[in-house]
Scaffold this active site. Structure first.
Site, PDB file in Angstrom:
ATOM      1  CG  HIS A   1      -5.460 -17.001   2.750  1.00 39.90           C
ATOM      2  ND1 HIS A   1      -4.640 -16.511   1.772  1.00 39.90           N
ATOM      3  CD2 HIS A   1      -6.730 -16.796   2.301  1.00 39.90           C
ATOM      4  CE1 HIS A   1      -5.377 -16.044   0.783  1.00 39.90           C
ATOM      5  NE2 HIS A   1      -6.643 -16.205   1.077  1.00 39.90           N
TER       6      HIS A   1
ATOM      7  CB  SER B   1      -8.451 -12.901   0.538  1.00 39.80           C
ATOM      8  OG  SER B   1      -9.011 -14.137   0.319  1.00 39.80           O
TER       9      SER B   1
ATOM     10  CD  GLU C   1      -0.790 -17.143   1.474  1.00 40.92           C
ATOM     11  OE1 GLU C   1       0.024 -16.871   0.589  1.00 40.92           O
ATOM     12  OE2 GLU C   1      -1.745 -16.396   1.767  1.00 40.92           O
TER      13      GLU C   1
ATOM     14  CG  ASN D   1      -4.148 -13.073  -3.196  1.00 43.87           C
ATOM     15  OD1 ASN D   1      -4.192 -13.713  -4.256  1.00 43.87           O
ATOM     16  ND2 ASN D   1      -5.090 -13.173  -2.274  1.00 43.87           N
TER      17      ASN D   1
HETATM   18  P1  NAI Z   1     -19.369 -16.275   0.795  1.00 44.76           P
HETATM   19  O1  NAI Z   1     -20.109 -15.018   0.554  1.00 44.76           O
HETATM   20  O2  NAI Z   1     -19.502 -17.408  -0.179  1.00 44.76           O
HETATM   21  O3  NAI Z   1     -19.747 -16.835   2.241  1.00 44.76           O
HETATM   22  C1  NAI Z   1     -19.780 -16.066   3.398  1.00 44.76           C
HETATM   23  C2  NAI Z   1     -20.792 -16.672   4.348  1.00 44.76           C
HETATM   24  O4  NAI Z   1     -20.672 -16.028   5.603  1.00 44.76           O
HETATM   25  C3  NAI Z   1     -22.236 -16.516   3.915  1.00 44.76           C
HETATM   26  O5  NAI Z   1     -22.883 -17.751   3.933  1.00 44.76           O
HETATM   27  C4  NAI Z   1     -22.831 -15.531   4.920  1.00 44.76           C
HETATM   28  O6  NAI Z   1     -24.177 -15.807   5.218  1.00 44.76           O
HETATM   29  C5  NAI Z   1     -21.965 -15.783   6.129  1.00 44.76           C
HETATM   30  N1  NAI Z   1     -21.869 -14.657   7.044  1.00 44.76           N
HETATM   31  C6  NAI Z   1     -21.710 -13.351   6.751  1.00 44.76           C
HETATM   32  N2  NAI Z   1     -21.618 -12.629   7.878  1.00 44.76           N
HETATM   33  C7  NAI Z   1     -21.713 -13.485   8.902  1.00 44.76           C
HETATM   34  C8  NAI Z   1     -21.667 -13.345  10.331  1.00 44.76           C
HETATM   35  N3  NAI Z   1     -21.517 -12.149  10.873  1.00 44.76           N
HETATM   36  N4  NAI Z   1     -21.778 -14.437  11.063  1.00 44.76           N
HETATM   37  C9  NAI Z   1     -21.930 -15.650  10.511  1.00 44.76           C
HETATM   38  N5  NAI Z   1     -21.989 -15.852   9.188  1.00 44.76           N
HETATM   39  C10 NAI Z   1     -21.865 -14.786   8.390  1.00 44.76           C
HETATM   40  O7  NAI Z   1     -17.847 -15.839   0.961  1.00 44.76           O
HETATM   41  P2  NAI Z   1     -16.517 -16.710   0.706  1.00 44.76           P
HETATM   42  O8  NAI Z   1     -16.103 -16.565  -0.699  1.00 44.76           O
HETATM   43  O9  NAI Z   1     -16.719 -18.065   1.267  1.00 44.76           O
HETATM   44  O10 NAI Z   1     -15.453 -15.899   1.576  1.00 44.76           O
HETATM   45  C11 NAI Z   1     -15.431 -15.962   2.971  1.00 44.76           C
HETATM   46  C12 NAI Z   1     -14.090 -15.478   3.469  1.00 44.76           C
HETATM   47  O11 NAI Z   1     -13.045 -16.244   2.886  1.00 44.76           O
HETATM   48  C13 NAI Z   1     -13.766 -14.023   3.191  1.00 44.76           C
HETATM   49  O12 NAI Z   1     -13.041 -13.496   4.255  1.00 44.76           O
HETATM   50  C14 NAI Z   1     -12.881 -14.109   1.951  1.00 44.76           C
HETATM   51  O13 NAI Z   1     -11.988 -13.034   1.838  1.00 44.76           O
HETATM   52  C15 NAI Z   1     -12.117 -15.394   2.241  1.00 44.76           C
HETATM   53  N6  NAI Z   1     -11.578 -16.095   1.074  1.00 44.76           N
HETATM   54  C16 NAI Z   1     -12.313 -16.247  -0.063  1.00 44.76           C
HETATM   55  C17 NAI Z   1     -11.781 -16.939  -1.148  1.00 44.76           C
HETATM   56  C18 NAI Z   1     -12.577 -17.132  -2.387  1.00 44.76           C
HETATM   57  O14 NAI Z   1     -11.984 -17.469  -3.430  1.00 44.76           O
HETATM   58  N7  NAI Z   1     -13.888 -16.949  -2.376  1.00 44.76           N
HETATM   59  C19 NAI Z   1     -10.431 -17.516  -1.102  1.00 44.76           C
HETATM   60  C20 NAI Z   1      -9.782 -17.381   0.185  1.00 44.76           C
HETATM   61  C21 NAI Z   1     -10.338 -16.660   1.200  1.00 44.76           C
END
Ligand code: NAI
Length: 509
Positions: free
Chosen positions: A144, A123, A156, A194
């Protein structure tokens, strides 16, 4: 460029909120999907979560069980990154940390073939930075999605400095084939949504901080007059103030402290107090058990007798208000305008659409004794609420008449402290201004900017199309008045908006 074939394997890294949702989207589109997470059991848990979500749809009769089984059977957990080697597209959705992401991309490059497209769902991180140092940065892009990924339409497609145009086009076509609304954007802080959405929160926060109206009143106005699905305060409470403040802060810092993105101390105070919104039970509103709901401060019913309503000038966007008055059985007299301005008159009282000046200033400039300004509405034919502000010469009787007028038309009327640009007008002018600057700086096209705000955050109209409809000269004037009122650079008009206003052009042809 054509979309990827449904036989192409899609890999998703990170099985959290976003990764699981993205995996579901790709599997629903027919692709074999591999889901990898470095947390033991997380990939399988992600797939199980997708099954549970889809089975809720079966329970509601919206999907067949066989369809759920087919989708889930296409999703496989991967135990190692190496198992993703034969994927055609990788979508990374892991922790938001540049160094960690770079490490994963470097490893992917060593494992996958040269044609695998490597994308990040980040993001806030720069796609250019994520790709830097790789052997083939041209096949790296941002993809995105918005939360929840299976529901939100916008994707995006972000191009970094090195991204190959064909890669971006393939991703665009693929997102479209997945039933999404893709837009192109270049890798700049906040990308489109954003960044362009910042004023929606920022103007609300400022209006509240300056005592123009309460959060409940401003929320009601943005919904009932502005046509937004949620007002800024209820939306920030839903997003969470920690998250919303952090995004604002990161965009502000990334643009070297441009005052247009300045974070709000009011919001910081909520974060410091732990009042993060719905998730903590308190934010601008109180969500705890037994909390009293707060009502907007709309004026109580006024039954003042109304003199004939005189409608002067071309009226333009406010014409439906006059039609509503006629439909409500009010006596309406239409006449030419000597000044060329569109105005309404009730006896000695003048009513007109705000142009970014406060009522006191405009009454003085135009030599009017009693002036009531009303706010912009998305559609004056269907709006159910409106913000008003009075010049100092408006007495209690005239105020009652103005209230009665709008109430007779079926609009709830909220009197704001005399504030430049009221609520909806200044918000929309600033949204359009931000979108214009994004277009000027080559971040996106006007079409994609508008589409992103509609599909990504449900805006009722693209900000640039809205500005076109209002007239760019009017929007420019409004912004200039805001800038003069506050003496702040924050309200400076984007040069593109100004140039188009001067050339009598529009953003959309
Ligand atoms: P989350 O914390 O729910 O999930 C992240 C997952 O990645 C976890 O299950 C974790 O175990 C895993 N993980 C962490 N490091 C890792 C690695 N090195 N290798 C493999 N797995 C790994 O996070 P979320 O909210 O799903 O966000 C993920 C990405 O999406 C981030 O880059 C965030 O900026 C982006 N994003 C999030 C949004 C949201 O509303 N939560 C919206 C749009 C984008």
């Amino acid at each position: 460029m054509p979309a990827l074939a449904t036989s192409d394997i899609i890999a998703v890294i990170g099985a959290g909120a976003m990764g699981a949702g993205i995996a579901q989207v790709a599997a629903q589109a027919g692709h074999p999907v591999r889901l990898y997470d470095n947390r033991e059991g997380a990939a399988q848990a992600g797939i199980d979560g997708v099954r549970r979500q889809l089975e809720k749809r079966v329970a509601r009769g919206k999907m067949a069980q066989t369809e759920v089984d087919a989708i889930v059977s296409r999703m496989t957990p991967a135990a190692t990154l190496a198992e993703l080697a034969d994927s055609r597209l990788v979508v990374e959705a892991i922790v938001e940390n540049l160094e960690v992401k770079r490490g994963v991309f470097a490893e992917l490059e060593s494992l996958c073939g040269p044609d695998t497209l490597l994308t990040s769902n980040t993001s806030s991180l720069s796609i250019t930075s994520i790709a830097a140092g790789l052997e083939r940065p041209e096949r790296v892009a941002g993809l995105h999605f918005f939360n929840p990924a299976p529901v939100m339409k916008l994707v995006e497609v972000i191009s970094g400095l090195a991204t190959d145009a064909e890669v971006a086009e393939t991703l665009y076509a693929t997102a479209a084939a997945w039933g999404k609304v893709p837009v192109h954007a270049s890798s700049t802080p906040g990308f489109i949504v954003n960044r362009v959405a910042r004023p929606f929160y920022a103007e609300g926060l400022r209006l509240m901080q300056e005592g123009a109206a309460t959060p409940a009143t401003l929320d009601a106005l943005l919904r009932q007059a502005g046509g937004f699905r949620m007002g800024p305060f209820e939306l920030m409470d839903l997003i969470g103030h920690d998250v919303n403040y952090a995004v604002t802060r990161s965009v502000f810092d990334a643009y070297y402290g441009d005052t247009r993105f300045e974070p709000s101390l009011v919001q910081l105070a909520l974060v410091e107090a732990g009042r993060l919104g719905r998730k903590s039970g308190q934010g601008f509103y109180d969500y705890r058990d037994g909390a009293e709901p707060v009502s907007p401060d709309f004026a109580p019913a006024a039954d003042a007798a109304l003199p004939p309503l005189v409608a002067e000038g071309q009226l333009g966007v406010i014409a439906p208000l006059v039609a509503r008055a006629e439909a409500a059985g009010l006596e309406v007299v239409r006449r030419e305008s000597i000044s060329g301005e569109s105005r309404l008159r009730l006896g000695g009282l003048t009513l007109t659409l705000s142009d970014g000046r406060c009522a006191a200033e405009r009454a003085r400039d135009e030599g009017l004794e009693a002036l009531v300004l009303f706010d912009l509405c998305l559609d004056y034919e269907t709006a159910s609420g409106i913000a008003l502000a009075a010049s100092p010469g408006v007495d209690a009787e005239a105020r009652d008449q103005a209230t009665a007028l709008f109430q007779r038309l079926g609009l709830d009327a909220a009197w704001l402290t005399d504030t430049p640009g009221l609520a909806v007008l200044r918000t929309v002018a600033m949204l359009a201004n931000e979108a214009a600057d994004a277009v000027l700086q080559g971040v996106c096209s006007a079409r994609d900017g508008d589409l992103a705000m509609q599909a990504g955050v449900n805006y009722p109209r693209g900000p640039l199309a809205w500005a076109d409809a209002l007239g760019l000269a009017f929007v420019h004037r409004t912004l200039t008045h805001l800038q003069q009122s506050y003496g702040e650079e924050r309200y400076r008009t984007s040069f593109l908006l100004r140039r188009k206003a001067l050339a009598e052009e529009t953003f959309h042809v």
